[in-house]
Design an enzyme around this catalytic site. Structure first.
Site: not given
Length: 704
Positions: A116, A136
């Site tokens: 990210e 995640e």
């Protein structure tokens, strides 16, 4: 800030530093071992980027990491704690808004928050061999720092969906093909950072703000993924929320990130997130054993006795880990079967891309040796006996090993149930004897129960754990009892299933209910797969010592008496043929006959009652295993069932589930069921104590 005159770096804090190189500023991350996105790293990176905005001499910024990898994800030490500013989403937005172009140099495993951060930079260059991913979902959440908004803008909605809902990393070539990175290079991360920043200045490397890009609409891909997940993962929460988050990428990036945050918070509040986080930590907790400080013995050669399913699987997993193996059998025919099974396993590894053809040939030609004489194991550092479950046979083998094995060799049995102390007593060196209970297929299943006998040496226990790490397995320490941790508990809760079958529920109804709870297979599907003859032999072994008060259900024995052992014979509780598995009417007839003989009037069971009885039985015996010290901690039991028995990972394991249910409710259930069978349904003392004190098994884990 503190300048280092030797390197020219200026330290922002302990993990982030800046180095000037003409018009280029380098930001280096150094937070070993994996450059986790800790608070120190986040705050240091923010300060570095902020300070460089005001430096008129800087035209471009390059971000890279020292050590073995770029940011490999969140700092697990911060899990469950209130986040500290700057949050990762804020940091990523801040990086993206930089007025000076920032290129990110990736290497190692750039995962989760690391990717990210990279996607918020204006260009991305990766070293050859880099892997990137957004895992995640495996923790019950979704990428919450813009990953669901930036990934589809760079790679397209289909690729973003695949990565985010599976959590699986992709290689650099795949990432380049789909636009997640701009180039693949070779060299030193710092030198590449300098060169890439210069290319930004020269205009030969394009700088783009990911949030300003437009994701190509693809409603068909979104609907296809929703349909796929509805079929493959109907019980899971976060994968479906991941799709909803990616669907928001058509909004302006600020609005899309607000929707991402809303969905992220929903995932955080889900019980599944707690279960998956617990499962994640269980794999680390089980390494904390009393013998951890002992030095393991070196293992450079392994001997395996028995070329059947288990022996060939154990040999395969050792060979794939680069350990030479000598396989022994009683005769050449047995060896031929073992070699064939190992070859088939290796061929499967080649087909899956886990092994090269050249490596396969090298293993079979130089790493694998065979013999029909146990004396061939004289030079082995570790010998694993993997013959069938017969104590007399095992005693004889270990008596022979005591004579032929070299001094200091570890002597291990792969027994599933039998007494390691009795086996060790056949040798003059019981300190060298240990149980290494692999699970079938051994080259696939991750669990390894390390069974510690009364006289097993601490260094031998440490060797078992070191071996597991080398074989990429999860080792759990167990004491000695019939079945150790997993099979002992399974034997107990299987009785609860048998009692329900006897009293009116069909095998299919029980299996369906447990699949609805999250198991991939129900207990009777598992029994058919493992082979009903295995439990039949165990039942006969235990018959002489079976208490008179125990209710015994002979249904599976009757099936075995007909030669129906499950999948291996084409029928058991189910029929297995070209039409696919289905209930066996002959087995149902036997069930009816046994009920009639016992005078049982069948009654119906709801799915809820089936799950309640099954799980209560599993938990109650798990507690007794804990009380007796067979397992070190509740979380060890969870690790066994998560990795060896198909327990639904999102539920965290039987002991985590016990805390979800609550001690008082479990006591109530057991006392209720005890009205029909007071011998089987008994409240463990520890559970009653917890019900009175308000304690939890999580409390015991934190003290362990």
């Amino acid at each position: 800030m503190q300048a280092n005159p030797e390197t020219g770096e200026t330290g922002i804090n302990d993990v982030v530093s800046i180095e000037r190189h003409g018009q280029i500023a380098l930001i280096a991350l150094d937070n070993p071992p994996v450059n986790a996105a800790s608070h120190a790293l986040r705050s240091g990176l923010w300060t570095a980027v902020e300070g460089l905005q005001a430096d008129t001499g800087v035209q471009a910024i390059a971000l890279y990491a020292k050590g073995r990898t770029f940011i490999a994800g969140a700092d697990i030490r911060e899990f469950g704690k209130p986040p500290l500013d700057p949050w990762l989403p804020e940091l990523c937005n801040f990086i993206e808004k930089s007025v000076k172009p920032i290129v990110c140099v990736l290497h190692g495993t750039t995962l989760g928050g690391g990717l990210e951060v990279a996607m918020s930079c204006h260009a991305r260059v990766a070293l050859k061999g880099t892997k990137v991913g957004l895992p995640e979902v495996t923790l019950g959440i979704l990428p919450g720092a813009g990953g669901t908004q930036r990934a589809p803008r760079l790679a397209g909605i289909p690729k973003a969906l695949d990565m985010i809902t599976s959590g699986k990393p992709v290689g650099a070539e795949d990432a380049l093909e789909h636009g997640l990175i701009d180039r693949i290079v070779e060299g030193d991360p710092r030198e590449i950072a300098i060169g890439s920043a210069q290319e930004l200045i020269d205009g030969t490397l394009a700088a783009r703000k990911t949030g300003e890009l437009t994701a190509e609409p693809d409603e068909a891909a979104l609907e296809a993924m929703r349909a796929k997940l509805a079929k493959s993962q109907p019980l899971l929460f976060s994968p479906h929320k991941c799709v909803d988050a990616v669907a928001a990428c058509g909004l302006p990036v600020e609005e899309g990130m607000k929707e991402e945050r809303r969905l992220y918070n929903e995932c955080m509040e889900s019980p599944q997130r707690a279960g998956l986080i617990h499962a994640f930590f269980s794999e680390r907790a089980v390494t904390k054993i009393p013998e951890a400080k002992s030095e393991p013995r070196p293992i450079n050669a392994i001997g395996v006795i028995g070329g059947g399913t288990m022996g060939s699987g154990i040999a395969t997993t050792a060979l794939l880990a680069g350990v030479p193996v000598t396989l022994t059998e009683r005769d050449q025919a047995g060896l031929d079967r073992g070699i064939s099974a190992i070859t088939k396993n290796l061929d499967g590894a080649v087909k899956r891309g886990k092994l090269s053809t050249a490596a396969r040939e090298d293993i079979l030609s130089s790493k694998l040796k065979t013999s029909t004489d146990l004396a061939a194991l004289a030079d082995a550092d570790l010998i694993i006996e993997a013959v069938f479950e017969d104590m007399d046979v095992k005693r004889d083998i270990f008596g022979t090993l005591d004579r032929v094995a070299k001094k200091g060799a570890v002597l291990a049995s792969n027994t599933s149930y039998l007494d390691i102390n009795e086996i060790a007593a056949m040798t003059s060196r019981p300190a060298d004897v240990i149980g290494l209970h692999f699970f079938s297929p051994a080259h696939v299943m991750r669990l390894l129960e390390v069974v510690v006998a009364d006289k097993t040496g601490a260094d031998v226990v440490a060797t078992g754990f070191a071996l597991a790490k080398r074989l990429k397995k999860i080792a759990v320490r167990s004491g000695v009892c019939d079945g150790f941790i997993g099979n002992r508990i399974m034997t107990f809760y299987k009785k609860a299933a048998d009692y329900m079958m006897m009293d009116g529920a069909s095998p299919e109804e029980i299996d369906t209910a447990m699949r609805g709870f999250g198991f991939a297979m129900g207990p009777y599907q598992v029994a058919d797969l493992a082979g009903l003859d295995i439990s039949w032999a165990a039942n006969k072994r235990r018959a002489a010592t079976r208490p008179a008060e125990e209710r015994y259900i002979p249904i599976a024995d009757r099936l075995c008496e007909n030669g129906w052992f499950g999948r291996k014979t084409g029928q058991g509780f189910y029929i297995y043929d070209d039409e696919g598995p289905r209930p066996n009417p002959d087995a149902l007839a036997i069930i009816d006959a046994v009920r009639a003989e016992a005078g049982v009037t069948p009654r119906s069971f709801s799915s809820e009652e089936i799950v309640s009885r099954f799980m209560t039985a599993m938990i109650s015996e798990s507690i007794r295993v804990l009380e007796e010290g067979i397992a070190l901690r509740p979380i060890d039991i969870d690790a066994v069932f998560l990795n060896g028995y198909g327990f639904p990972r999102f539920r965290g394991g039987p002991m985590h589930t016990a805390d979800v249910i609550g001690a008082k409710e479990l006591v109530r259930r057991i006392e209720d069921y005890a009205r029909e069978d007071a011998y089987y349904w008994r409240v463990p003392a520890l559970l009653r104590q917890m019900a009175e004190s308000g304690g939890t098994f999580a409390d015991m884990n934190s003290k362990g």
